[in-house]
Design a protein around this motif. Sequence first.
Motif, PDB file in Angstrom:
ATOM      1  N   ASP A 243       3.518  -4.316   5.107  1.00 21.62           N
ATOM      2  CA  ASP A 243       4.151  -3.121   4.523  1.00 21.62           C
ATOM      3  C   ASP A 243       4.811  -2.271   5.611  1.00 21.62           C
ATOM      4  O   ASP A 243       5.944  -1.816   5.457  1.00 21.62           O
ATOM      5  CB  ASP A 243       3.129  -2.272   3.766  1.00 21.62           C
ATOM      6  CG  ASP A 243       2.591  -2.962   2.524  1.00 21.62           C
ATOM      7  OD1 ASP A 243       3.223  -3.943   2.054  1.00 21.62           O
ATOM      8  OD2 ASP A 243       1.537  -2.541   2.015  1.00 21.62           O
ATOM      9  N   ARG A 244       4.076  -2.052   6.688  1.00 21.03           N
ATOM     10  CA  ARG A 244       4.605  -1.204   7.760  1.00 21.03           C
ATOM     11  C   ARG A 244       5.801  -1.854   8.460  1.00 21.03           C
ATOM     12  O   ARG A 244       6.779  -1.183   8.799  1.00 21.03           O
ATOM     13  CB  ARG A 244       3.503  -0.893   8.777  1.00 21.03           C
ATOM     14  CG  ARG A 244       2.458   0.082   8.256  1.00 21.03           C
ATOM     15  CD  ARG A 244       1.412   0.444   9.303  1.00 21.03           C
ATOM     16  NE  ARG A 244       0.476   1.406   8.768  1.00 21.03           N
ATOM     17  CZ  ARG A 244       0.688   2.724   8.711  1.00 21.03           C
ATOM     18  NH1 ARG A 244       1.832   3.220   9.157  1.00 21.03           N
ATOM     19  NH2 ARG A 244      -0.219   3.539   8.214  1.00 21.03           N
ATOM     20  N   MET A 245       5.728  -3.159   8.686  1.00 23.90           N
ATOM     21  CA  MET A 245       6.855  -3.847   9.322  1.00 23.90           C
ATOM     22  C   MET A 245       8.098  -3.795   8.448  1.00 23.90           C
ATOM     23  O   MET A 245       9.198  -3.540   8.944  1.00 23.90           O
ATOM     24  CB  MET A 245       6.476  -5.300   9.617  1.00 23.90           C
ATOM     25  CG  MET A 245       5.499  -5.455  10.758  1.00 23.90           C
ATOM     26  SD  MET A 245       4.973  -7.163  11.000  1.00 23.90           S
ATOM     27  CE  MET A 245       6.424  -7.858  11.738  1.00 23.90           C
ATOM     28  N   ALA A 246       7.913  -4.047   7.156  1.00 28.87           N
ATOM     29  CA  ALA A 246       9.059  -4.019   6.236  1.00 28.87           C
ATOM     30  C   ALA A 246       9.680  -2.629   6.207  1.00 28.87           C
ATOM     31  O   ALA A 246      10.905  -2.487   6.279  1.00 28.87           O
ATOM     32  CB  ALA A 246       8.624  -4.450   4.840  1.00 28.87           C
ATOM     33  N   ARG A 247       8.844  -1.600   6.115  1.00 31.82           N
ATOM     34  CA  ARG A 247       9.362  -0.217   6.070  1.00 31.82           C
ATOM     35  C   ARG A 247      10.056   0.154   7.374  1.00 31.82           C
ATOM     36  O   ARG A 247      11.131   0.759   7.372  1.00 31.82           O
ATOM     37  CB  ARG A 247       8.233   0.780   5.800  1.00 31.82           C
ATOM     38  CG  ARG A 247       7.805   0.886   4.365  1.00 31.82           C
ATOM     39  CD  ARG A 247       7.012   2.160   4.095  1.00 31.82           C
ATOM     40  NE  ARG A 247       5.925   2.376   5.019  1.00 31.82           N
ATOM     41  CZ  ARG A 247       4.689   1.918   4.846  1.00 31.82           C
ATOM     42  NH1 ARG A 247       4.394   1.192   3.784  1.00 31.82           N
ATOM     43  NH2 ARG A 247       3.750   2.169   5.736  1.00 31.82           N
ATOM     44  N   LEU A 248       9.427  -0.185   8.485  1.00 41.40           N
ATOM     45  CA  LEU A 248       9.994   0.152   9.791  1.00 41.40           C
ATOM     46  C   LEU A 248      11.382  -0.447   9.950  1.00 41.40           C
ATOM     47  O   LEU A 248      12.344   0.241  10.322  1.00 41.40           O
ATOM     48  CB  LEU A 248       9.067  -0.356  10.896  1.00 41.40           C
ATOM     49  CG  LEU A 248       9.536  -0.144  12.335  1.00 41.40           C
ATOM     50  CD1 LEU A 248       9.522   1.330  12.684  1.00 41.40           C
ATOM     51  CD2 LEU A 248       8.661  -0.928  13.306  1.00 41.40           C
TER      52      LEU A 248
ATOM     53  N   VAL B  85      -5.671  -2.584  11.466  1.00 47.63           N
ATOM     54  CA  VAL B  85      -4.582  -2.736  10.494  1.00 47.63           C
ATOM     55  C   VAL B  85      -4.735  -4.100   9.817  1.00 47.63           C
ATOM     56  O   VAL B  85      -4.667  -5.135  10.460  1.00 47.63           O
ATOM     57  CB  VAL B  85      -3.202  -2.629  11.183  1.00 47.63           C
ATOM     58  CG1 VAL B  85      -2.082  -2.831  10.170  1.00 47.63           C
ATOM     59  CG2 VAL B  85      -3.054  -1.286  11.884  1.00 47.63           C
ATOM     60  N   LYS B  86      -4.954  -4.071   8.518  1.00 50.12           N
ATOM     61  CA  LYS B  86      -5.152  -5.306   7.757  1.00 50.12           C
ATOM     62  C   LYS B  86      -3.805  -5.972   7.469  1.00 50.12           C
ATOM     63  O   LYS B  86      -2.748  -5.334   7.538  1.00 50.12           O
ATOM     64  CB  LYS B  86      -5.907  -5.016   6.449  1.00 50.12           C
ATOM     65  CG  LYS B  86      -7.311  -4.472   6.688  1.00 50.12           C
ATOM     66  CD  LYS B  86      -8.106  -5.399   7.589  1.00 50.12           C
ATOM     67  CE  LYS B  86      -9.440  -4.823   8.029  1.00 50.12           C
ATOM     68  NZ  LYS B  86      -9.976  -5.446   9.215  1.00 50.12           N
ATOM     69  N   PRO B  87      -3.815  -7.281   7.146  1.00 52.91           N
ATOM     70  CA  PRO B  87      -2.554  -8.028   7.006  1.00 52.91           C
ATOM     71  C   PRO B  87      -1.543  -7.411   6.041  1.00 52.91           C
ATOM     72  O   PRO B  87      -0.355  -7.310   6.365  1.00 52.91           O
ATOM     73  CB  PRO B  87      -3.015  -9.410   6.532  1.00 52.91           C
ATOM     74  CG  PRO B  87      -4.386  -9.555   7.104  1.00 52.91           C
ATOM     75  CD  PRO B  87      -4.979  -8.170   7.055  1.00 52.91           C
TER      76      PRO B  87
END
Length: 197
Positions: free
Chosen positions: A182-187, A175-177
Motif C-alpha cells: 500500500d505504501r509503495m503504491a501510494r508513494l 511493516v507487514k507485507p
Amino acid sequence: MTRVRSDDYESKSQAIMDCAAALFAKEGYPAAKMQDVAKACGATKSMLYHYFPAKDDLLFAMLQEHLQRLIAALEEALTGKGKPGERMQRLVQAYMQKSVQSRRRHMVAMSDVKFLPKAKQAPLITLQRQLAELIAGLLRELNPHLSDALYKPYTMMLVGMLNWTDFWYSSSGAVKPQELCDRMARLFLNGFLAEKG
C-alpha cells in the motif's frame, strides 16, 4: 528404460531450480558448480544433466520461468476492472507476491543474467522488455500528459523500487507485507501523478 512421467519431470526440474537458486544466491553463479547443485539437491550429477545439460541451461530455465510467471501475474492484475490507481495497487501487490514466492530466483535474476551467453540473454531481455511495457502502459493511463520519452525512466524507477525490496525487506518487521505494498503504491502514484512535462 523407465520413462519419467511429465508431472514427475516438472516437479523434479522445479526442485532442481529451487536448489540451484538458493545456491547461486548464496555462493554466486560463477563460483557454483554443477556438482555443488547436485549435492544441494541430493542428486547425482548424471541425473542433474538429464534435466539441464549445462549450468547455463539451468540458469536460463530458472530466469525464463521467473519472468514468465511475473508477466502473467502482472497481466492478470492489469486486466481486472478498476481505475488506473486501483490497478497500480494490484500491480505492486502482484509483483511483490511473485517476488516473495520465488525470492531466491528473483535475486538471481537481478544479478546473474549477465553471466549467460548473449544468445541466451536475448530471450530474457525480450521478457524483461515485455514486463516493462506492461508497466509503462499503465503509467501512460495514469498520467497521459507526459512526454513520451519520460515513461521508460519512470517505469524503471518503479521496477527498481520493487526489485530491490527483496534485498532489504523482512515480513517479520514492523511493516507487514500488505502495508508495504500500500505504501509503495501510494508513494509512487502520488509522486508520479504530480509530475508534469
